[in-house]
Design a protein around this motif. Structure first.
Motif, PDB file in Angstrom:
ATOM      1  N   GLY A  56       0.823  -1.210   0.000  1.00 16.07           N
ATOM      2  CA  GLY A  56       0.000   0.000   0.000  1.00 16.07           C
ATOM      3  C   GLY A  56       0.853   1.254   0.000  1.00 16.07           C
ATOM      4  O   GLY A  56       1.028   1.906   1.028  1.00 16.07           O
ATOM      5  N   SER A  57       1.381   1.617  -1.144  1.00 14.32           N
ATOM      6  CA  SER A  57       2.345   2.712  -1.250  1.00 14.32           C
ATOM      7  C   SER A  57       2.027   3.609  -2.432  1.00 14.32           C
ATOM      8  O   SER A  57       1.974   3.144  -3.575  1.00 14.32           O
ATOM      9  CB  SER A  57       3.767   2.140  -1.410  1.00 14.32           C
ATOM     10  OG  SER A  57       4.664   3.124  -1.863  1.00 14.32           O
ATOM     11  N   SER A  58       1.833   4.889  -2.165  1.00 19.76           N
ATOM     12  CA  SER A  58       1.655   5.852  -3.257  1.00 19.76           C
ATOM     13  C   SER A  58       2.974   6.110  -3.970  1.00 19.76           C
ATOM     14  O   SER A  58       3.000   6.438  -5.157  1.00 19.76           O
ATOM     15  CB  SER A  58       1.085   7.171  -2.715  1.00 19.76           C
ATOM     16  OG  SER A  58       1.949   7.732  -1.734  1.00 19.76           O
ATOM     17  N   THR A  59       4.089   5.942  -3.251  1.00 21.23           N
ATOM     18  CA  THR A  59       5.409   6.171  -3.843  1.00 21.23           C
ATOM     19  C   THR A  59       5.672   5.220  -5.000  1.00 21.23           C
ATOM     20  O   THR A  59       6.094   5.643  -6.090  1.00 21.23           O
ATOM     21  CB  THR A  59       6.511   5.998  -2.779  1.00 21.23           C
ATOM     22  OG1 THR A  59       6.323   6.959  -1.738  1.00 21.23           O
ATOM     23  CG2 THR A  59       7.893   6.188  -3.398  1.00 21.23           C
ATOM     24  N   THR A  60       5.430   3.925  -4.800  1.00 18.49           N
ATOM     25  CA  THR A  60       5.702   2.969  -5.875  1.00 18.49           C
ATOM     26  C   THR A  60       4.790   3.217  -7.070  1.00 18.49           C
ATOM     27  O   THR A  60       5.191   3.012  -8.221  1.00 18.49           O
ATOM     28  CB  THR A  60       5.530   1.522  -5.384  1.00 18.49           C
ATOM     29  OG1 THR A  60       4.220   1.342  -4.834  1.00 18.49           O
ATOM     30  CG2 THR A  60       6.564   1.188  -4.327  1.00 18.49           C
ATOM     31  N   ARG A  61       3.579   3.687  -6.818  1.00 19.37           N
ATOM     32  CA  ARG A  61       2.652   3.949  -7.918  1.00 19.37           C
ATOM     33  C   ARG A  61       3.035   5.195  -8.712  1.00 19.37           C
ATOM     34  O   ARG A  61       2.649   5.328  -9.875  1.00 19.37           O
ATOM     35  CB  ARG A  61       1.228   4.053  -7.375  1.00 19.37           C
ATOM     36  CG  ARG A  61       0.666   2.667  -7.035  1.00 19.37           C
ATOM     37  CD  ARG A  61      -0.464   2.722  -6.029  1.00 19.37           C
ATOM     38  NE  ARG A  61      -1.044   1.405  -5.815  1.00 19.37           N
ATOM     39  CZ  ARG A  61      -0.519   0.442  -5.059  1.00 19.37           C
ATOM     40  NH1 ARG A  61       0.636   0.654  -4.456  1.00 19.37           N
ATOM     41  NH2 ARG A  61      -1.111  -0.713  -4.911  1.00 19.37           N
ATOM     42  N   ARG A  62       3.799   6.082  -8.110  1.00 15.36           N
ATOM     43  CA  ARG A  62       4.304   7.248  -8.843  1.00 15.36           C
ATOM     44  C   ARG A  62       5.242   6.834  -9.968  1.00 15.36           C
ATOM     45  O   ARG A  62       5.433   7.570 -10.946  1.00 15.36           O
ATOM     46  CB  ARG A  62       5.056   8.186  -7.893  1.00 15.36           C
ATOM     47  CG  ARG A  62       4.191   9.046  -6.997  1.00 15.36           C
ATOM     48  CD  ARG A  62       3.665  10.275  -7.711  1.00 15.36           C
ATOM     49  NE  ARG A  62       4.738  11.133  -8.183  1.00 15.36           N
ATOM     50  CZ  ARG A  62       5.342  12.060  -7.443  1.00 15.36           C
ATOM     51  NH1 ARG A  62       4.982  12.237  -6.174  1.00 15.36           N
ATOM     52  NH2 ARG A  62       6.292  12.822  -7.952  1.00 15.36           N
ATOM     53  N   LEU A  63       5.829   5.653  -9.855  1.00 11.96           N
ATOM     54  CA  LEU A  63       6.792   5.199 -10.860  1.00 11.96           C
ATOM     55  C   LEU A  63       6.128   4.849 -12.185  1.00 11.96           C
ATOM     56  O   LEU A  63       6.774   4.884 -13.234  1.00 11.96           O
ATOM     57  CB  LEU A  63       7.535   3.964 -10.345  1.00 11.96           C
ATOM     58  CG  LEU A  63       8.419   4.111  -9.119  1.00 11.96           C
ATOM     59  CD1 LEU A  63       8.896   2.749  -8.656  1.00 11.96           C
ATOM     60  CD2 LEU A  63       9.606   5.016  -9.420  1.00 11.96           C
ATOM     61  N   TRP A  80      -4.985  -2.492  -3.600  1.00 13.54           N
ATOM     62  CA  TRP A  80      -5.591  -1.156  -3.742  1.00 13.54           C
ATOM     63  C   TRP A  80      -6.651  -1.126  -4.847  1.00 13.54           C
ATOM     64  O   TRP A  80      -7.154  -0.066  -5.167  1.00 13.54           O
ATOM     65  CB  TRP A  80      -4.517  -0.116  -4.010  1.00 13.54           C
ATOM     66  CG  TRP A  80      -3.928   0.452  -2.751  1.00 13.54           C
ATOM     67  CD1 TRP A  80      -4.023  -0.069  -1.496  1.00 13.54           C
ATOM     68  CD2 TRP A  80      -3.148   1.647  -2.626  1.00 13.54           C
ATOM     69  NE1 TRP A  80      -3.339   0.717  -0.596  1.00 13.54           N
ATOM     70  CE2 TRP A  80      -2.792   1.772  -1.264  1.00 13.54           C
ATOM     71  CE3 TRP A  80      -2.695   2.597  -3.533  1.00 13.54           C
ATOM     72  CZ2 TRP A  80      -2.026   2.837  -0.780  1.00 13.54           C
ATOM     73  CZ3 TRP A  80      -1.926   3.653  -3.053  1.00 13.54           C
ATOM     74  CH2 TRP A  80      -1.606   3.778  -1.689  1.00 13.54           C
ATOM     75  N   GLN A  81      -6.978  -2.254  -5.422  1.00 13.70           N
ATOM     76  CA  GLN A  81      -8.048  -2.291  -6.408  1.00 13.70           C
ATOM     77  C   GLN A  81      -9.382  -1.947  -5.740  1.00 13.70           C
ATOM     78  O   GLN A  81      -9.631  -2.324  -4.593  1.00 13.70           O
ATOM     79  CB  GLN A  81      -8.158  -3.681  -7.025  1.00 13.70           C
ATOM     80  CG  GLN A  81      -6.923  -4.166  -7.754  1.00 13.70           C
ATOM     81  CD  GLN A  81      -7.083  -5.597  -8.194  1.00 13.70           C
ATOM     82  OE1 GLN A  81      -7.878  -5.901  -9.089  1.00 13.70           O
ATOM     83  NE2 GLN A  81      -6.353  -6.512  -7.558  1.00 13.70           N
ATOM     84  N   ALA A  82     -10.231  -1.279  -6.478  1.00 15.21           N
ATOM     85  CA  ALA A  82     -11.543  -0.908  -5.939  1.00 15.21           C
ATOM     86  C   ALA A  82     -12.479  -2.112  -5.948  1.00 15.21           C
ATOM     87  O   ALA A  82     -12.388  -2.993  -6.806  1.00 15.21           O
ATOM     88  CB  ALA A  82     -12.149   0.216  -6.780  1.00 15.21           C
ATOM     89  N   GLY A  83     -13.382  -2.135  -4.967  1.00 16.46           N
ATOM     90  CA  GLY A  83     -14.453  -3.120  -4.956  1.00 16.46           C
ATOM     91  C   GLY A  83     -14.091  -4.489  -4.436  1.00 16.46           C
ATOM     92  O   GLY A  83     -14.860  -5.436  -4.604  1.00 16.46           O
ATOM     93  N   LEU A  84     -12.937  -4.631  -3.789  1.00 14.35           N
ATOM     94  CA  LEU A  84     -12.542  -5.941  -3.264  1.00 14.35           C
ATOM     95  C   LEU A  84     -13.319  -6.265  -1.987  1.00 14.35           C
ATOM     96  O   LEU A  84     -13.548  -5.393  -1.144  1.00 14.35           O
ATOM     97  CB  LEU A  84     -11.046  -5.960  -2.950  1.00 14.35           C
ATOM     98  CG  LEU A  84     -10.065  -5.848  -4.119  1.00 14.35           C
ATOM     99  CD1 LEU A  84      -8.640  -5.768  -3.580  1.00 14.35           C
ATOM    100  CD2 LEU A  84     -10.209  -7.021  -5.075  1.00 14.35           C
ATOM    101  N   SER A  85     -13.692  -7.520  -1.850  1.00 12.94           N
ATOM    102  CA  SER A  85     -14.267  -7.975  -0.587  1.00 12.94           C
ATOM    103  C   SER A  85     -13.129  -8.175   0.418  1.00 12.94           C
ATOM    104  O   SER A  85     -11.951  -8.189   0.049  1.00 12.94           O
ATOM    105  CB  SER A  85     -15.023  -9.282  -0.786  1.00 12.94           C
ATOM    106  OG  SER A  85     -14.112 -10.333  -1.108  1.00 12.94           O
ATOM    107  N   LYS A  86     -13.476  -8.368   1.696  1.00 11.01           N
ATOM    108  CA  LYS A  86     -12.453  -8.611   2.703  1.00 11.01           C
ATOM    109  C   LYS A  86     -11.681  -9.891   2.410  1.00 11.01           C
ATOM    110  O   LYS A  86     -10.464  -9.956   2.627  1.00 11.01           O
ATOM    111  CB  LYS A  86     -13.092  -8.680   4.091  1.00 11.01           C
ATOM    112  CG  LYS A  86     -13.576  -7.337   4.621  1.00 11.01           C
ATOM    113  CD  LYS A  86     -14.085  -7.459   6.049  1.00 11.01           C
ATOM    114  CE  LYS A  86     -14.509  -6.097   6.578  1.00 11.01           C
ATOM    115  NZ  LYS A  86     -15.007  -6.183   7.986  1.00 11.01           N
ATOM    116  N   VAL A  87     -12.376 -10.887   1.906  1.00  6.03           N
ATOM    117  CA  VAL A  87     -11.721 -12.156   1.573  1.00  6.03           C
ATOM    118  C   VAL A  87     -10.749 -11.968   0.410  1.00  6.03           C
ATOM    119  O   VAL A  87      -9.609 -12.457   0.441  1.00  6.03           O
ATOM    120  CB  VAL A  87     -12.771 -13.234   1.222  1.00  6.03           C
ATOM    121  CG1 VAL A  87     -12.090 -14.485   0.672  1.00  6.03           C
ATOM    122  CG2 VAL A  87     -13.604 -13.582   2.446  1.00  6.03           C
TER     123      VAL A  87
END
Length: 215
Positions: A56-63, A80-87
């Motif tokens: 969970g890093s915004s830094t790596t996504r800046r690359l 970090w994908q949207a809409g994931l269930s807890k499982v």
């Protein structure tokens, strides 16, 4: 020279010490002035790998590396994908610890060569130390401190309050900006790891970038 030029000069001098000490501690350490140059080098380095985890890093996504690897058809484990269930979220975090290559940042890196992280769950700290063949740690020079003590202090005074605030956590630090060693159910500071030297079975590359990136 303007103020930014002096700051860049100081960062480069600090980076030289930090890179030297990280290498002495068996990490594969590099310094780049900008994100784009670092990303190009990283993509070359990770070509042999097929599956990738992203903490969970915004830094790596800046690359922009995540998108580039996905376009190449690589397997991506990204919670970090949207809409994931807890499982589904849990399954992805577990897969991150067994993929070929794991990307993350650090909460603080000391110029004396230690890498310090504090997690709430522990998936990042576990994946960094055991289970993956390759770990790529990317950090802006704003996260580099003088020594181990100041690295731990940075996490308490800077990284943790800002991260808790960004996650809308109901913790004292998210309100006051000051760490209070809280007992909040939403506390994010639960697991602290210090990489004094590279873990024996994990290949870790550290990329310091001469910019301010992330918390």
């Amino acid at each position: 020279m303007d103020d930014l030029a002096y700051e860049q000069w100081l960062w480069e001098k600090t980076a030289q010490r930090c890179i030297s000490n990280l290498n002495k501690n068996d990490f594969d350490a590099h310094y780049f002035l900008d994100v784009e140059t670092a990303a190009n080098r990283i993509l070359e380095m990770v070509k042999p790998y097929a599956s990738f985890g992203f903490g969970g890093s915004s830094t790596t996504r800046r690359l922009g590396v995540l998108e580039a690897l996905r376009d190449e058809g690589k397997t991506i484990h990204d919670h970090w994908q949207a809409g994931l269930s807890k499982v589904e979220d849990l399954e992805i975090r577990l897969a991150q610890g067994r993929c070929d290559c794991f990307f993350c940042s650090a909460n603080a890196i000391s110029a004396t060569g230690e890498i310090v992280n504090v997690d709430g769950i522990g998936n990042r700290t576990n994946a960094m130390t055991f289970g993956t063949r390759k770990v790529i740690i990317v950090a802006g020079m704003n996260k580099v401190t003088v020594d181990l003590e100041s690295a731990l202090k940075r996490i308490r005074q800077v990284a943790a309050p800002m991260r808790a605030r960004s996650l809308n956590m109901k913790t004292p630090c998210a309100e006051s900006g000051v760490c209070s060693d809280c007992r909040s159910p939403q506390r994010i500071c639960r697991v602290t790891t210090i990489l004094h030297r590279k873990p024996s079975l994990t290949d870790i590359s550290v990329f310091l970038i001469g910019q301010s990136l992330g918390f």
